[in-house]
Each structure stands twice: as C-alpha cells, then as structure tokens.
Write an enzyme that holds these catalytic residues in place. Structure first.
Site, PDB file in Angstrom:
ATOM      1  N   ARG A 212       0.829  -1.214   0.000  1.00 27.86           N
ATOM      2  CA  ARG A 212       0.000   0.000   0.000  1.00 27.86           C
ATOM      3  C   ARG A 212       0.860   1.261   0.000  1.00 27.86           C
ATOM      4  O   ARG A 212       2.041   1.240   0.403  1.00 27.86           O
ATOM      5  CB  ARG A 212      -0.941   0.029   1.199  1.00 27.86           C
ATOM      6  CG  ARG A 212      -0.235   0.132   2.557  1.00 27.86           C
ATOM      7  CD  ARG A 212      -0.207   1.538   3.130  1.00 27.86           C
ATOM      8  NE  ARG A 212       0.557   1.635   4.349  1.00 27.86           N
ATOM      9  CZ  ARG A 212       1.824   1.990   4.403  1.00 27.86           C
ATOM     10  NH1 ARG A 212       2.493   2.254   3.293  1.00 27.86           N
ATOM     11  NH2 ARG A 212       2.466   2.081   5.554  1.00 27.86           N
TER      12      ARG A 212
ATOM     13  N   HIS B  27       1.405   9.182  10.467  1.00 28.75           N
ATOM     14  CA  HIS B  27       1.608   9.191  11.926  1.00 28.75           C
ATOM     15  C   HIS B  27       0.358   9.684  12.641  1.00 28.75           C
ATOM     16  O   HIS B  27       0.456  10.392  13.638  1.00 28.75           O
ATOM     17  CB  HIS B  27       2.829  10.045  12.305  1.00 28.75           C
ATOM     18  CG  HIS B  27       4.120   9.293  12.136  1.00 28.75           C
ATOM     19  ND1 HIS B  27       4.670   8.517  13.124  1.00 28.75           N
ATOM     20  CD2 HIS B  27       4.946   9.177  11.078  1.00 28.75           C
ATOM     21  CE1 HIS B  27       5.792   7.962  12.685  1.00 28.75           C
ATOM     22  NE2 HIS B  27       5.983   8.350  11.441  1.00 28.75           N
TER      23      HIS B  27
ATOM     24  N   ASP C 273      -2.588   7.313  12.519  1.00 24.34           N
ATOM     25  CA  ASP C 273      -3.502   6.172  12.743  1.00 24.34           C
ATOM     26  C   ASP C 273      -3.482   5.752  14.206  1.00 24.34           C
ATOM     27  O   ASP C 273      -4.516   5.430  14.775  1.00 24.34           O
ATOM     28  CB  ASP C 273      -3.239   5.006  11.777  1.00 24.34           C
ATOM     29  CG  ASP C 273      -1.868   4.366  11.893  1.00 24.34           C
ATOM     30  OD1 ASP C 273      -0.974   4.960  12.517  1.00 24.34           O
ATOM     31  OD2 ASP C 273      -1.693   3.261  11.339  1.00 24.34           O
TER      32      ASP C 273
ATOM     33  N   GLY D 279      10.625  -3.207   3.409  1.00 30.41           N
ATOM     34  CA  GLY D 279      11.253  -2.166   4.227  1.00 30.41           C
ATOM     35  C   GLY D 279      11.338  -0.818   3.530  1.00 30.41           C
ATOM     36  O   GLY D 279      12.196  -0.006   3.851  1.00 30.41           O
TER      37      GLY D 279
ATOM     38  N   GLY E 177       8.526   1.230   3.165  1.00 34.43           N
ATOM     39  CA  GLY E 177       7.382   2.061   3.544  1.00 34.43           C
ATOM     40  C   GLY E 177       6.135   1.783   2.725  1.00 34.43           C
ATOM     41  O   GLY E 177       5.197   2.570   2.747  1.00 34.43           O
TER      42      GLY E 177
ATOM     43  N   SER F 265       5.248  -4.103   3.239  1.00 29.96           N
ATOM     44  CA  SER F 265       5.413  -5.528   2.938  1.00 29.96           C
ATOM     45  C   SER F 265       4.988  -6.367   4.135  1.00 29.96           C
ATOM     46  O   SER F 265       4.535  -7.496   3.971  1.00 29.96           O
ATOM     47  CB  SER F 265       6.865  -5.825   2.577  1.00 29.96           C
ATOM     48  OG  SER F 265       7.720  -5.648   3.688  1.00 29.96           O
TER      49      SER F 265
ATOM     50  N   ASP G 105      -2.339  -0.172   7.860  1.00 31.77           N
ATOM     51  CA  ASP G 105      -1.749  -1.057   6.849  1.00 31.77           C
ATOM     52  C   ASP G 105      -2.596  -2.308   6.627  1.00 31.77           C
ATOM     53  O   ASP G 105      -2.938  -2.657   5.495  1.00 31.77           O
ATOM     54  CB  ASP G 105      -0.325  -1.469   7.268  1.00 31.77           C
ATOM     55  CG  ASP G 105       0.617  -0.279   7.297  1.00 31.77           C
ATOM     56  OD1 ASP G 105       0.175   0.833   6.978  1.00 31.77           O
ATOM     57  OD2 ASP G 105       1.795  -0.477   7.652  1.00 31.77           O
TER      58      ASP G 105
ATOM     59  N   TYR H  46       9.700   5.072  16.325  1.00 30.82           N
ATOM     60  CA  TYR H  46       8.256   4.934  16.145  1.00 30.82           C
ATOM     61  C   TYR H  46       7.531   4.834  17.495  1.00 30.82           C
ATOM     62  O   TYR H  46       6.618   5.627  17.762  1.00 30.82           O
ATOM     63  CB  TYR H  46       7.970   3.736  15.229  1.00 30.82           C
ATOM     64  CG  TYR H  46       6.516   3.511  14.942  1.00 30.82           C
ATOM     65  CD1 TYR H  46       5.881   4.132  13.875  1.00 30.82           C
ATOM     66  CD2 TYR H  46       5.753   2.675  15.756  1.00 30.82           C
ATOM     67  CE1 TYR H  46       4.545   3.933  13.623  1.00 30.82           C
ATOM     68  CE2 TYR H  46       4.412   2.464  15.514  1.00 30.82           C
ATOM     69  CZ  TYR H  46       3.813   3.085  14.444  1.00 30.82           C
ATOM     70  OH  TYR H  46       2.480   2.882  14.202  1.00 30.82           O
TER      71      TYR H  46
HETATM   72  P1  ADP Z   1       7.546  -2.440   5.456  1.00 33.94           P
HETATM   73  O1  ADP Z   1       6.296  -3.036   6.025  1.00 33.94           O
HETATM   74  O2  ADP Z   1       7.442  -0.964   5.289  1.00 33.94           O
HETATM   75  O3  ADP Z   1       7.990  -3.096   4.190  1.00 33.94           O
HETATM   76  P2  ADP Z   1       8.634  -3.452   7.924  1.00 33.94           P
HETATM   77  O4  ADP Z   1       9.921  -3.248   8.611  1.00 33.94           O
HETATM   78  O5  ADP Z   1       7.380  -3.121   8.653  1.00 33.94           O
HETATM   79  O6  ADP Z   1       8.713  -2.678   6.518  1.00 33.94           O
HETATM   80  O7  ADP Z   1       8.501  -4.968   7.505  1.00 33.94           O
HETATM   81  C1  ADP Z   1       9.531  -5.591   6.777  1.00 33.94           C
HETATM   82  C2  ADP Z   1       9.787  -6.987   7.345  1.00 33.94           C
HETATM   83  O8  ADP Z   1       8.651  -7.844   7.050  1.00 33.94           O
HETATM   84  C3  ADP Z   1      10.953  -7.674   6.678  1.00 33.94           C
HETATM   85  O9  ADP Z   1      12.169  -7.334   7.317  1.00 33.94           O
HETATM   86  C4  ADP Z   1      10.617  -9.147   6.865  1.00 33.94           C
HETATM   87  O10 ADP Z   1      10.937  -9.576   8.178  1.00 33.94           O
HETATM   88  C5  ADP Z   1       9.103  -9.155   6.745  1.00 33.94           C
HETATM   89  N1  ADP Z   1       8.658  -9.465   5.368  1.00 33.94           N
HETATM   90  C6  ADP Z   1       7.922  -8.690   4.561  1.00 33.94           C
HETATM   91  N2  ADP Z   1       7.657  -9.307   3.389  1.00 33.94           N
HETATM   92  C7  ADP Z   1       8.248 -10.520   3.449  1.00 33.94           C
HETATM   93  C8  ADP Z   1       8.339 -11.639   2.567  1.00 33.94           C
HETATM   94  N3  ADP Z   1       7.772 -11.651   1.353  1.00 33.94           N
HETATM   95  N4  ADP Z   1       9.016 -12.723   3.008  1.00 33.94           N
HETATM   96  C9  ADP Z   1       9.578 -12.753   4.228  1.00 33.94           C
HETATM   97  N5  ADP Z   1       9.540 -11.731   5.084  1.00 33.94           N
HETATM   98  C10 ADP Z   1       8.881 -10.623   4.722  1.00 33.94           C
HETATM   99 MG    MG Z   2       5.493  -2.603   7.979  1.00 30.73          MG
END
Ligand code: ADP
Ligand code: MG
Length: 393
Positions: free
Chosen positions: A38, A45, A47, A134, A136, A139, A184, A234
């Site tokens: 998304r 900042h 929610d 990672g 933003g 994921s 999210d 955060y």
């Molecule tokens: P964002 O949500 O902004 O991408 P976050 O730090 O909140 O960043 O989340 C990222 C973490 O989520 C990664 O370091 C990993 O641990 C986990 N992650 C996200 N997508 C995957 C994936 N496809 N496979 C494994 N781990 C994932």
């Molecule tokens: Mg995240």
C-alpha cells in the site's frame, strides 16, 4: 539496475509460487491467496492517534500457496524479489503455545497462524512477493494479510474483513513486537481498484473515494535508503502523542481541536510533545480535506496539502531524512508536479507525488540528474485488496 519498478501481476506470482511448491514439496498446492502492498496518500503518523488516513492498495502483491501436510509441523518458504530464499519451520500452534520472538521474518507468519480464529494443523506453504521490503509500502501487512487469507482458503473459514485486519495488527504487535497502527492491515484487506480508502481509525469505518486521474499520475519514488536509527523512534512518537492526549485529558489526539494546542504550551509541557501534537491535529484535518478535494477532482488543492504534510512531518514530527527532503525539494521545483510528500513511517522509504502525465518523463529526468541516491520509480495504480485465489477442494 532499472529505475522503473513494474508489478509482475498476480498470475505470474502465482505461477512462480506453484512451481516452487511443486519442486520443494512434490505435490500441487490446493489453496492460494494474495494481498497487496500500500501507499498512504496522506494522514501520516495519525492512525495510532485514532485519526483519518487515506491509503491506496498497490498492484505489488504477496502470494501464498500451499496445503495441509498431515503433520503438526508448518514449513514455510519465502522467495524474495531478488531470488533469495528463506525457509523456516515451526510446530502447528495454539495461541498459548506459540511464543513471540524477535522481529525475524518467520515471526510475522507465526503471529498470524497463532491468531487465526481456528486451530490450524500442519501445512506447507510457499510465499512469493514483489512488494518492496522495508520501503514504507507495507510488505509486513501484505505478508500478514496474505498468510491470513491463505489460512481462510485452507480451512474454508472466512472471517469479516475488519476483524481480519485487527487480528493481523495484533499479530504484528505481539510477535515481531511492532506497535503498528491499523491502517496497513486495513487497506491491504479492503483496498479497491481505482479507489483510495478514507479510514476513520477511531470508529474503524471507511469510505471508498474514487480516484479519477486521467491526466494525473500518482508517482511513487523509492529513495532506496532506510536509516537504522535506534529503532525506538516509532514507539517514541507514539508515546509522545499519548502524553499529549493524556495531558489534555482526551482519549486520543483525534478529539483535540487546534485551539487546545495552546493549552499544551501553557502547561509548559515538553516542546517535542507540542510539536508532535501540532502535526497530528493538523494532519487529521488535512486528510479529511484531501478526501474532499479528491472527490471534487481538485488535484491542485491535493498537491498543496501534500507539501504541507511533508513540511509538517519533516519539521514537527521529525520523521523525514535528508534523502526524502531532497526528493521533495527536487519535485517542488519541477514543472508539472502538483505536490509531493514522504509516505510511510519515515527515516527513508518512499515519496508520493501528483504529476501531470504529459510532464512525467521530464520530472523523472530531474530526479535522476539531481538526487544523490539511487531512486526507483513506480506509478501507483490503486488496486484491489486481499483475495482468495484457489480453494482447498
Ligand atoms: P515495510 O512493512 O514498510 O515493508 P517493515 O519493517 O514493517 O517494513 O517490515 C519488513 C519486514 O517484514 C521484513 O524485514 C521481513 O521480516 C518481513 N517481510 C515482509 N515481506 C516478506 C516476505 N515476502 N518474506 C519474508 N519476510 C517478509
Ligand atoms: Mg510494515
């Protein structure tokens, strides 16, 4: 390396995941689900202060395929966009048995399995994702909601969407230990093609806002930096906002009007607490105003609100960084840009901008020639939220 990121599309992701499942586990998967990443258009900042947010779901997705394995062990393989493969196993849990752990990737999965409202027996699964990690664009929520939706397909037990978002948020709080807001998981679950979602983080009600952007592009620029500060930024911002609300005897800053900010100053409260509260109160109004401007197709006003939001995040919330500020400055001085702001939690990640379609390529050229880092672009086409793609039959 290309500066353009193109979504692979669900069909290709699912083909890759199925092929990997067959080669790794020696049988066909019988359930599959997907969930998007998304971008938040505005409402940053806020929610966790019960404010309004206005995200869209992206065409970048996490896909999960798999099947039960007649054991009490879960084995998960995750194939990342760069081809790297992660693999991990854990015992099929009950909530009481699964213990939270550090923020390793498997804890995002475990947390969801632990909070799924039915006992889940052992299963094998393959995850394939093209959501930038990672950066933003969430994921983490994409992973959680994709795994949850996969479990719905596997167990044939479907659950209300808002309840699903709340359970995935709880999983992120308790397992990797990240005290995230609800935005999210909510948009990743409820996103709709060609719409942004105005989410009221207090009532958890939401309104789909059509985005008709014939001549305008929502451009996302990934700064490709992620500053690892102390890691407590955060939670600190969250705590400062909580302090402001408590001092004002309010349940959250959502209930604070601008005039109340003066009371905080009169109380001689910490200057940082006043700055954070000032951002939150004004950002909540900006978000409501942006939703109205989008309804009226007043992109000029949306652009102005984007710049105001960025300046506030940079100066008052202090969650920007030199790279994000530089990208917004370049965009500010580029003809054809209506507005730009950092998006996501900050300290790196992405900038979102509204750009006239006819001037898009010149805008990108400006960034490529002036930005000190290695930017990656993608156009944000608002997409659908999570869905089941294949049922266990
Ligand atoms: P964002 O949500 O902004 O991408 P976050 O730090 O909140 O960043 O989340 C990222 C973490 O989520 C990664 O370091 C990993 O641990 C986990 N992650 C996200 N997508 C995957 C994936 N496809 N496979 C494994 N781990 C994932
Ligand atoms: Mg995240």
């Amino acid at each position: 390396m290309s500066n353009e990121l193109i979504a692979k599309g669900e069909d290709r992701l699912i083909r890759e995941a199925k092929n990997k499942f067959v080669s790794r586990f020696g049988r066909e998967p019988r359930a599959a689900a997907s969930a998007p990443g998304r971008v938040n258009l505005i409402g940053e900042h806020v929610d966790y202060c019960e404010g309004y947010v206005l995200p869209v779901a992206l065409p970048f997705k996490t896909v999960v395929v798999g099947d039960f394995n007649n054991t009490e062990e879960c084995t998960i393989v995750s194939v990342l966009a760069d081809g790297q493969e992660l693999s991990s196993s854990f015992p099929a849990p009950t909530v009481a048995q699964l213990k939270p752990g550090p923020s390793s990737w498997i804890n995002y999965v475990k947390g969801v399995v632990a909070h799924f409202p039915r006992k889940v027996h052992g299963f094998d699964a393959v995850i394939v994702s093209d959501v930038p990690i990672g950066s933003g664009v969430s994921s983490s929520a994409s992973l959680e909601v994709a795994v949850f939706t996969f479990l719905e397909a596997l167990t044939k037990f479907e659950i209300d969407s808002v309840e699903k978002a709340l359970l995935c948020q709880k999983a992120e709080h308790e397992f990797p230990g990240m005290p995230c807001g609800i935005m999210d998981q909510y948009i990743v679950t409820l996103g709709r093609k060609d719409h942004a979602l105005l989410i009221d983080c207090r009532s958890l009600e939401s309104t789909q806002i059509p985005i008709v952007t014939e001549d305008i592009v929502i451009l996302v620029v990934n700064s490709n930096v992620k500053h690892q500060l102390t890691g407590s930024e955060y939670p600190q911002r969250r705590a400062q906002c909580h302090t402001a609300a408590t001092l004002l005897s309010l349940p959250s800053l959502r209930s604070a009007r601008v005039e109340l900010l003066k009371d905080l100053e009169d109380m001689n409260c910490d200057e940082l607490v006043v700055k954070r509260a000032t951002h939150v109160v004004n950002e909540i109004s900006r978000t409501e105003e942006t939703a109205n401007a989008l309804r009226n197709k007043d992109f000029k006003r949306v652009g102005e609100l984007f710049y105001q939001s960025h300046d506030s995040l940079s100066n008052l919330m202090e969650v920007s960084c030199p790279e994000l500020d530089q990208l917004v400055d370049i965009l500010r001085s580029s003809p054809g840009v209506l507005g730009a702001r950092m998006t996501g939690g900050g300290f790196g990640g992405c900038v979102v901008a509204l750009v006239n379609k006819s001037q898009l390529s010149d805008v990108k050229k400006n960034i490529l020639s002036q930005y000190n880092g290695n930017p990656v672009f993608f156009e944000c086409q608002p997409s659908d939220g999570a869905r089941i793609m294949l049922y266990n039959s």
